[in-house]
Design an enzyme around this catalytic site. Structure first.
Site, mmCIF file in Angstrom:
data_model
loop_
_atom_site.group_PDB
_atom_site.id
_atom_site.type_symbol
_atom_site.label_atom_id
_atom_site.label_comp_id
_atom_site.label_asym_id
_atom_site.label_seq_id
_atom_site.Cartn_x
_atom_site.Cartn_y
_atom_site.Cartn_z
ATOM 1 N N PRO A 55 23.589 -36.488 -63.665
ATOM 2 C CA PRO A 55 23.008 -35.715 -64.762
ATOM 3 C C PRO A 55 23.303 -36.319 -66.129
ATOM 4 C CG PRO A 55 24.850 -34.520 -63.785
ATOM 5 C CD PRO A 55 24.754 -35.832 -63.088
ATOM 6 N N GLU A 56 22.593 -37.390 -66.439
ATOM 7 C CA GLU A 56 22.679 -37.975 -67.771
ATOM 8 C C GLU A 56 21.560 -37.372 -68.621
ATOM 9 O OE1 GLU A 56 23.372 -42.198 -67.754
ATOM 10 O OE2 GLU A 56 24.467 -42.123 -65.875
ATOM 11 N N LYS A 80 23.282 -34.271 -72.994
ATOM 12 C CA LYS A 80 23.449 -33.750 -71.641
ATOM 13 C C LYS A 80 23.511 -32.228 -71.598
ATOM 14 C CE LYS A 80 26.111 -37.855 -70.376
ATOM 15 N NZ LYS A 80 27.362 -38.362 -69.758
#
Length: 282
Positions: A16-17, A69
Site C-alpha cells: 500500500p504505497e 499513503k
C-alpha cells in the site's frame, strides 16, 4: 465482476504505497460518494470505543481523497474518516449483494455498494472542525496531486532534507514528499540512475528532477494497474503474477540491463530493504 478490489484475488494485499490510496479514492468516488449510507458495521472489537455505526448512521460520503499513503473519506455531516493501511491494510468495494470476504474491520454500505476495510491499524473518525492528526498534517507534497508539479515537489522536498541523508532513505520520508514506499523507492532510483546510498547533498538539480519525474510516472501507472506493482515488462511479453520489477526483490539475480548481480541491504532507521544495481547506479 461486481467487485472492485485493492488487492489480488487471493486476498493478499498489494504493497500500500501512494498508488493504492489514490486508486482507492478513485474507486470510492465512483461507487459510494454521494450515496447515503444504509448500514455501518464495525465488527472489529478494537473499534468499539469509536462508536462508528452510531456516529455515521445515515450520513453520506461526500468526497474521497488521498494524501500520500493516507485516505480521507469526507462526509456530508463534516466528519472525516482517516485511514492509513500501513503494510497490510486493504480497502475493497463490493456489490451490496455480496457477503464481505474474511473478517472486516469496517463496512460502509450504500444501496448498491459496500466499502469494506480490512486489517487497518490506523483508523480515526474526526468530528466537524477537529484538526487532522499530526502525522497527516505533516505530510509533504503528494506526487500524484494533479495541481502540483512532481518535479518541483521532489526538488523542494529533497532540498529540505539533511544533505548527509541517503537518497533512498529521504525518498521514503512522507514529510518531504508523499507517496513513495519501499518498492517505488528502489525502482525510482534505478530508473533515474541514482545510487540510493548517495548523500542527498550530492544530487544535481537534474538528478533530483529525474527522481520526481520517474516516481510520479511509476505511481500514476500503479494507479491504473491491478494485481501487484509492475515496473518492467519482458520484451515481447507481459508481466504476470504479482508484478515484475527492475530491481526490487531480485537480490543476486542479474540486472535486466547490464547483467550485474542485484544487491540489497537495509537502509534508514526503519531498516527497509533497498535493492540496486551497483553498475547501472554507480
Amino acid at each position: 465482476s461486481a467487485t472492485i478490489c485493492a488487492a489480488c484475488c487471493s486476498g493478499r494485499p498489494e504493497v500500500p504505497e501512494g498508488q493504492i490510496s489514490h486508486r482507492n479514492a478513485r474507486d470510492l468516488t465512483r461507487t459510494i460518494v454521494g450515496r447515503p449510507l444504509v448500514r455501518v458495521d464495525a465488527p472489529a472489537a478494537r473499534l468499539a470505543p469509536h462508536r462508528l455505526p452510531e456516529r455515521l448512521a445515515g450520513d453520506t460520503p461526500a468526497a474521497a481523497e488521498a494524501r500520500g499513503k493516507h485516505h480521507l473519506l469526507r462526509f456530508a455531516s463534516g466528519r472525516i474518516l482517516v485511514s492509513h493501511l500501513m503494510m497490510r491494510g486493504v480497502w475493497r468495494v463490493r456489490s451490496a449483494a455480496e457477503e464481505p470476504w474474511g473478517r472486516p474491520d469496517l463496512v460502509l454500505a450504500t444501496r448498491d455498494h459496500q466499502a469494506v476495510l480490512y486489517r487497518c491499524p490506523r483508523l480515526r473518525l474526526l468530528e466537524p472542525g477537529e484538526p487532522l492528526p499530526p502525522a497527516l498534517a505533516a505530510v509533504g507534497p503528494d506526487l500524484l496531486d494533479d495541481e502540483l508539479d512532481p518535479v518541483r515537489s521532489a526538488e523542494g522536498g529533497l532540498a529540505r532534507a539533511d544533505p548527509a541523508r541517503q537518497v533512498g532513505d529521504a525518498l521514503m520520508d512522507q514529510r518531504l514528499v508523499a507517496g513513495i514506499g519501499n518498492v517505488y523507492k528502489s525502482e525510482t532510483c534505478f530508473l533515474a540512475g541514482v545510487d540510493p546510498w548517495r548523500a542527498v547533498g550530492s544530487l544535481t538539480e537534474s538528478e533530483a528532477a529525474d527522481l520526481g519525474r520517474v516516481a510520479a510516472e511509476l505511481l500514476r501507472e500503479g494507479v491504473r494497474q491491478r494485481g501487484g506493482i509492475r515496473t518492467y515488462a519482458p520484451p515481447g511479453g507481459r508481466a504476470f503474477g504479482r508484478g515484475t520489477k527492475w530491481v526490487y526483490g531480485r537480490r543476486g539475480k542479474p540486472c535486466r540491463r547490464c547483467g550485474t548481480g542485484i544487491r540489497s541491504r537495509g537502509q534508514g532507521d526503519a531498516n527497509r530493504t533497498t535493492y540496486w544495481c551497483p553498475a547501472c547506479q554507480a
